[in-house]
Scaffold this motif. Structure first.
Motif, PDB file in Angstrom:
ATOM      1  N   GLN A  79       0.824  -1.209   0.000  1.00 50.94           N
ATOM      2  CA  GLN A  79       0.000   0.000   0.000  1.00 50.94           C
ATOM      3  C   GLN A  79       0.858   1.259   0.000  1.00 50.94           C
ATOM      4  OE1 GLN A  79      -2.517  -0.503   3.403  1.00 50.94           O
ATOM      5  NE2 GLN A  79      -3.874  -1.974   2.398  1.00 50.94           N
ATOM      6  N   ASP A  80       1.941   1.232   0.782  1.00 52.18           N
ATOM      7  CA  ASP A  80       2.857   2.387   0.788  1.00 52.18           C
ATOM      8  C   ASP A  80       3.488   2.590  -0.581  1.00 52.18           C
ATOM      9  OD1 ASP A  80       2.312   2.808   3.434  1.00 52.18           O
ATOM     10  OD2 ASP A  80       4.095   1.744   4.181  1.00 52.18           O
ATOM     11  N   LYS A  83       0.938   4.041  -2.867  1.00 51.79           N
ATOM     12  CA  LYS A  83       0.718   5.451  -2.534  1.00 51.79           C
ATOM     13  C   LYS A  83       1.841   6.325  -3.100  1.00 51.79           C
ATOM     14  CE  LYS A  83      -0.006   8.558   1.389  1.00 51.79           C
ATOM     15  NZ  LYS A  83      -0.079   8.647   2.873  1.00 51.79           N
TER      16      LYS A  83
END
Length: 203
Positions: A79-80, A83
């Motif tokens: 997810q990081d 992002k």
């Protein structure tokens, strides 16, 4: 007789026990391998189901795998990364838009400069034509003046300026003006006129 009869029975028992020990170890290894395979399959299915159904609709075993510390860390890292990629794409999009805007402004300024240059060229051409017309009219005036009247005017001019006018006049009119000038002034004007024509190619 009895002692000799017991020995073969004991040997048979020992021989029978040895295969059982080897078989037990093999069975234990197979069971461990099956448990490891089952855990790996559940772990993989849990991640797939967690991605497919989401945290609310995923089965309980999928939620259990998703709540695993290792799985949670992997999901958080993904997810990081997603992002950061999204942020980079946004930055690149902003830069591209800014570059396009700057390029558009540059093109507009270049077009304005070209238009201003064209306008300036037309203005200069008009001024040159007007100056040429003025000089032509002055030359005509000097040619029609009497040499004694025109000589004082040429004497008041700088030699370069006077040479420019005399070079445009008819040879007879220019000669008459030079004849009425001071010899030193006439010589200076004549030298300038000769120097201008010295570099001209011969016909």
């Amino acid at each position: 007789m009895k002692t000799t009869a017991k020995k073969p029975a004991t040997a048979l028992k020992q021989k029978a026990k040895r295969p059982r020990r080897g078989l037990g170890r093999l069975s234990l290894a197979i069971i461990v391998a099956l448990f490891a395979s089952s855990a790996a399959i559940r772990f993989g299915n849990g991640i797939g189901l967690a991605f497919a159904f989401g945290s609310d609709k995923a089965p309980s075993n999928a939620l259990a795998c998703a709540n695993d510390p290792g799985t949670a860390a992997l999901l958080s890292a993904l997810q990081d990364r997603e992002k950061k990629i999204t942020e980079r794409e946004g930055i690149l999009a902003d830069r591209t838009q800014a570059l396009n805007l700057a390029d558009k402004r540059i093109q507009e300024r270049l077009a304005a400069l070209v238009a201003a240059e064209d306008e300036l060229s037309r203005t200069v051409a008009i001024a040159d034509r007007a100056a040429t017309d003025d000089v032509t009219r002055l030359v005509t005036v000097y040619e029609n003046m009497k040499p004694k009247q025109a000589a004082p005017l040429f004497a008041a001019m700088s030699p370069e300026f006077a040479a420019g006018f005399l070079a445009r006049m008819r040879p007879d009119a220019a000669a008459a003006v030079l004849a009425n000038l001071d010899p030193t002034t006439a010589y200076s004007i004549s030298a300038i006129m000769a120097g201008r024509n010295a570099g001209a190619p011969e016909k």
